[in-house]
Design an enzyme around this catalytic site. Structure first.
Site, PDB file in Angstrom:
ATOM      1  N   ASP A 164     -27.206 -23.060  -2.081  1.00  0.00           N
ATOM      2  CA  ASP A 164     -26.161 -24.479  -1.811  1.00  0.00           C
ATOM      3  C   ASP A 164     -24.939 -24.018  -2.075  1.00  0.00           C
ATOM      4  OD1 ASP A 164     -27.162 -27.376  -0.576  1.00  0.00           O
ATOM      5  OD2 ASP A 164     -25.232 -27.264  -1.732  1.00  0.00           O
ATOM      6  N   PHE A 179     -29.307 -24.033   2.113  1.00  0.00           N
ATOM      7  CA  PHE A 179     -28.705 -25.474   2.171  1.00  0.00           C
ATOM      8  C   PHE A 179     -29.755 -26.372   1.467  1.00  0.00           C
ATOM      9  CE2 PHE A 179     -27.895 -23.402   6.332  1.00  0.00           C
ATOM     10  CZ  PHE A 179     -26.609 -23.320   6.283  1.00  0.00           C
ATOM     11  N   CYS A 211     -30.249 -31.097  12.587  1.00  0.00           N
ATOM     12  CA  CYS A 211     -29.911 -32.819  12.416  1.00  0.00           C
ATOM     13  C   CYS A 211     -28.656 -33.333  13.255  1.00  0.00           C
ATOM     14  CB  CYS A 211     -29.861 -33.398  10.954  1.00  0.00           C
ATOM     15  SG  CYS A 211     -28.125 -32.536  10.318  1.00  0.00           S
ATOM     16  N   ASN A 236     -21.640 -19.767   0.066  1.00  0.00           N
ATOM     17  CA  ASN A 236     -21.552 -20.129   1.467  1.00  0.00           C
ATOM     18  C   ASN A 236     -22.984 -19.364   2.469  1.00  0.00           C
ATOM     19  OD1 ASN A 236     -21.270 -19.110   4.391  1.00  0.00           O
ATOM     20  ND2 ASN A 236     -19.937 -20.533   4.324  1.00  0.00           N
TER      21      ASN A 236
END
Length: 402
Positions: free
Chosen positions: A257, A235, A347, A286
């Site tokens: 990503d 990511f 997050c 993915n």
């Protein structure tokens, strides 16, 4: 002198439970806590919050479409919610940033962090000479022009741009909106300095306001473990963790990503920093699927970074999101060489730090690895956590030896 506006302001009466929450200075009143309210209060209007027996508690902004029905402006019931109020809050936030520790040199900073700075729903990030704003609640949207007038008075500002193109505005009954608010349009790319690293910020199409500033110091901290490492950056967005690693002597970095546009910007960032392009690989895929493919290929890495998007945005997503965190950490641990380093983040504000650590620990058990936690990471200091508002403590990071 008592606030004369109290006689004209709409009134919201709240439950005893909400009264206790407000007494602890929590800035949200949920719809289920509202016992009575005046009719036809326009979105964003200032309301007086009071108890059933008429005791005044706070001033807030009303949002009839949101589950968060009132966001508190001030717990001082004699306060005036007016232009000078917003000037004081903005000036205080700017002054606080001058005292907060951060990597040096640094030309990108979060100037206003919503509830933690007493301005619920307002995000303002500074990239060089430009401010990028998000108005995320009905209250700050109602005071939008006043806030812009105050922001333009900050020193050395060339332009103020809006990036209120986020789904949370739908919950407030607000349209998504972008565009120039004042001054000059920012360039398509803004070059910012973050310690040893420079990054291009796409303020028009990048995520959030263009950059994940909350990871700035974490990228620098992890770089010290990257020397001679074969690193996998999952990511990767625009490549910050990977570029820090390359600047710190990583042998090879693989950036993954799902967005080809962000990978293109990661390549531009690598060029901007003059790192060895031959030592960088870019994979548009993915991440879950790519990690499984690496497992089949028996690929191994010395350092893996997992910095996924928010997996849990609502309580109804908790079980699925926690499974996602566990699966991706399990996959990563199986790809690490013995003694390798895993830097893993969440997050999701709804996922507490103890829960996240338990998820990672369970993943280690299932992976057959004995992981050791060596450092906890969190959001940068310019994303402060208000102790009366634990929801502001959203970013959790663990560095583990696996």
């Amino acid at each position: 002198m008592k606030n004369s506006a109290v006689h004209a302001a709409p009134v919201i009466t709240v439950s005893p439970k909400a009264e206790k929450s407000i007494a602890r200075f929590h800035p949200w009143v949920f719809s289920g806590a509202v016992r009575r309210c005046d009719r036809d209060i326009p979105p964003g209007d200032t309301v007086l919050v009071q108890t059933a027996d008429g005791r005044r508690l706070a001033w807030g902004a009303y949002s009839p479409r949101s589950q968060i029905r009132v966001r508190i402006w001030s717990f001082d019931t004699d306060a005036q919610i007016d232009a000078p109020f917003f000037k004081r809050r903005i000036d205080a936030a700017a002054a606080a940033r001058r005292r907060m520790p951060r990597i040096s040199p640094c030309t990108a900073v979060r100037l206003i962090h919503g509830e933690s700075d007493g301005l619920p729903g307002l995000i303002v990030d500074r990239y060089g000479d430009y401010l990028i704003c998000q108005f995320l609640s009905a209250g700050v949207d109602r005071w939008r022009d006043t806030i812009i007038d105050q922001l333009r008075e900050l020193p050395d500002i060339k332009g103020i741009y809006e990036r209120s193109d986020v789904p949370v505005r739908d919950k407030e009954g607000l349209p998504q909106r972008t565009g120039l608010l004042w001054g000059q349009d920012p360039p398509e790319r803004v070059d910012v300095q973050l310690g040893q690293v420079r990054l291009w910020v796409d303020v028009f199409k990048g995520h959030k306001t263009g950059l994940y500033l909350d990871q700035r110091e974490n990228q620098a901290a992890l770089a010290g473990m990257a020397a001679q490492a074969d690193m996998l950056n999952c990511f990767c967005y625009t490549g910050g963790f990977g570029i820090w690693a390359m600047r710190s002597g990583a042998r090879r970095v693989t950036q993954i990503d799902a967005s080809p546009e962000m990978l293109d910007l990661a390549r531009e960032n690598a060029e901007l920093n003059g790192v060895d392009a031959e030592a960088l690989d870019y994979i548009c895929a993915n991440v879950f699927e790519q990690l499984r493919e690496f497992r089949e290929q028996e690929r191994r890495f010395d350092l893996i970074v997992l910095d996924p998007p928010k997996f849990v945005a609502a309580m109804g997503q908790m079980n699925r999101g926690c499974r996602g965190y566990k699966d991706i950490n399990l996959l990563a641990m199986r790809l690490l060489r013995p003694g390798g380093v895993l830097a893993t983040f969440s997050c999701s504000g709804l996922v507490s730090a103890p829960l996240f650590q338990k998820i990672v620990a369970d993943a280690a058990v299932d992976a057959g690895r004995r992981a050791r936690l060596i450092q906890r990471l969190h959001q940068a200091a310019d994303h402060p956590v208000a102790l009366n508002f634990p929801e502001s403590d959203y970013l959790k990071g663990l560095i583990c030896l696996v």
